[in-house]
Scaffold this active site. Structure first.
Site: not given
Ligand SMILES: NC(=O)c1ccc[n+]([C@@H]2O[C@H](COP(=O)([O-])OP(=O)(O)OC[C@H]3O[C@@H](n4cnc5c(N)ncnc54)[C@H](OP(=O)(O)O)[C@@H]3O)[C@@H](O)[C@H]2O)c1
Length: 516
Positions: A202-203, A265
């Protein structure tokens, strides 16, 4: 040299910061989907950047795998074009020569065993061994999720997962589209790979300021005693985007806002704020603390979802001074789409630290500006001794800014100069770019994450149980929203802060969004 204290730099380092140089062992990265959008925009430019900065070892190999027939030379040309278009480094001829001679291509179909035999042969030919004679191979899945089962099955069938090579698997989000499909994907992965080999990217977790939340919380003793229900009134987390869906209609119609941002996120940020101190910085110990947070988030039933979550879809409006079309007028979106592009919700964490402290989470597309921030709102003093020059008496707020400004600020009240006893709100502010002196390099998220995969550090990657726990939280919301009529969509103007109901959600509790 002056001994005048005033000459000292504002942020004089307490100790010399020696840049950490990581030794990366020779490796091979096989990029499934090595010619796709993600590869061209992010992976290949980042790998070149790492090579340019001499972060890669002398010996490495990158193999692109995709269905279009190409030679190695043609693939090198595609990669060069991608770096020119999306990279941030000038392509220096010596650096390009070194990088490109390590690039290879295998043309094959994901569901064709022969293609994997070709890959196996190519790996045997080009992958460099480490000093101990081991061949490290990283499989990067830059492919649509529906292709994953085919690839895992065939890698396993051709004995390419364990045994012959020391392998790691890197998977891009989305990790499933609900808890059940995530669990099925995890079961599939675990047939071929051990959890220790799996890196779910998950960048967002690669961002410096996101990582800094842990440092800030656990390297400073002054906040930790206050970090609980006794002193904190509530927490707000906003991930606002001014962009729309940018040619990703098919993806977005399938995903919508909860799958795209909330499940990953927003919940990751919440966990970093709410987790207990880990016993050390081992990847699994940090990840276990995050999972505990997910498991203590109060489950939402239908009544709760109807009262305490808000959905929205943007209409036309004006963003950053330009006219902006409504979601339903975006390319490839149906006139009657009921996909949500906005989410707001109130979450409770039922543990001793956070009982009774609401966490308000909000995200949306085409909002007024692009900003990601966490704000911790402390309780008011028990007695009001001073009057305020402002109508609203501001509590102490600690703001952790993630983007666009990477900063930490503490809002406090001071005496306004003058003879009266007027309270005046001011900020104590730390800004990474302005306040850290010297030539500081902020690694891009993919830079950091790719190096971590090469090193074998799983800290910033989601673990199987964490992914499933996050789905468990959002599944009821998705189900409820998908099974009931959407409110009158579109229900917020592009360039606003979302539907009025999102403001009401806080107003009912006597609160308001910090950014509005
Ligand atoms: N794009 C982004 O910015 C982004 C950001 C975050 C996450 N992701 C995720 O990353 C993944 C990949 O996305 P993407 O946008 O890069 O997809 P994409 O542009 O559609 O690329 C797909 C790649 O897979 C290859 N491919 C497709 N079917 C194949 C088959 N049957 N056999 C062999 N090769 C095949 C394609 O090559 P050929 O054309 O030669 O077949 C191409 O290289 C998705 O899971 C996406 O959700 C993407």
């Amino acid at each position: 040299m002056s001994d005048n204290k005033n000459d000292a730099p504002r942020s004089a380092p307490a100790c010399e910061i020696v840049p950490e140089r990581m030794t990366i062992e020779p490796f091979t990265m096989v990029i499934f989907g090595g010619s796709g959008d993600l590869s061209r925009r992010k992976l290949l430019p980042t790998l070149f950047h790492l090579c340019h900065d001499q972060d890669l070892p002398d010996n490495f190999a990158i193999i692109g795998f995709a269905s279009t027939a190409r030679t190695d030379e043609e693939y090198r040309a595609l990669v060069k074009e991608a770096i020119e278009e999306f990279g941030d480094n000038e392509i220096h001829p010596d650096c390009w020569d070194h990088f490109s001679k390590n690039l290879y291509y295998v043309a094959g179909a994901f569901d064709d065993e022969n293609s994997y035999r070709k890959l196996s042969q190519r790996l045997a030919e080009v992958s460099p061994p480490t000093e101990k004679g081991v061949k490290k191979v990283l499989y990067y899945m830059a492919v649509p999720p529906q292709n994953l089962p085919s690839i895992f099955e065939r890698l396993s069938f051709c004995n390419l997962c364990k045994g012959t090579f020391d392998t790691r698997l890197i998977i891009e989000k989305p990790f499933g589209r609900d808890r059940q499909s995530a669990a099925e994907l995890n079961t599939l992965v675990s047939k071929s790979f051990d959890e220790k080999q799996v890196y779910r990217i998950d960048h967002y977790l690669g961002k410096e300021t996101v990582q800094n939340i842990l440092f800030f919380r656990f390297a400073n003793s002054i906040f930790e005693p206050l970090w609980n229900r006794r002193y904190i009134d509530h927490v707000q987390i906003t991930v606002a985007e001014s962009l729309g869906i940018e040619n990703r209609a098919r993806f977005y119609e399938n995903a919508s806002v909860v799958r795209d941002i909330v499940q990953n996120h927003l919940l990751q940020l919440l966990a970093l704020v709410a987790m207990e101190p880990p016993i050390d910085l081992e990847a699994d110990n940090i990840r276990s603390e995050k999972v505990k947070v997910y498991r203590t988030i109060r489950a939402m039933d239908e009544e709760y979802i109807d009262r305490f979550t808000v959905r929205g879809q943007y209409g036309s409006g004006e963003v950053n001074g330009s006219d902006s079309a409504s979601y339903r007028d975006e390319k490839d979106i149906a006139d009657n789409s009921i996909t949500s592009t906005f989410f707001a919700g109130k979450f409770h964490i039922d543990n001793w630290r956070w009982a009774g402290v609401p966490f308000y989470l909000r995200t949306g597309k085409r909002l007024k500006k692009r900003i990601t921030e966490i704000s911790i709102h402390f309780k008011q003093p028990p007695l009001r001794l001073f009057s305020s020059t402002c109508e609203i008496r501001e509590p102490n707020i600690l703001v952790l800014g993630v983007q666009p400004h990477e900063e930490i600020s503490l809002h406090i009240g001071v005496k306004h100069p003058g003879i009266g006893n007027q309270l005046y709100p001011v900020n104590m502010n730390f800004n990474y770019e302005k306040d850290l002196q010297g030539d500081i390099h902020f690694p891009l998220p993919y830079e950091r994450l790719l190096l971590d995969c090469m090193k074998g550090d799983q800290t910033l990657f989601a673990r199987q149980d964490g992914v499933e726990a996050m789905w468990t939280i959002v599944d009821p919301i998705i189900k409820r929203w998908e099974s009931t009529h959407a409110p009158e969509f579109p229900n917020y103007k592009a360039g606003s802060w979302g539907p009025a109901k999102a403001d009401e959600l806080l107003a009912t509790d006597g609160r308001q969004w910090r950014i509005s």
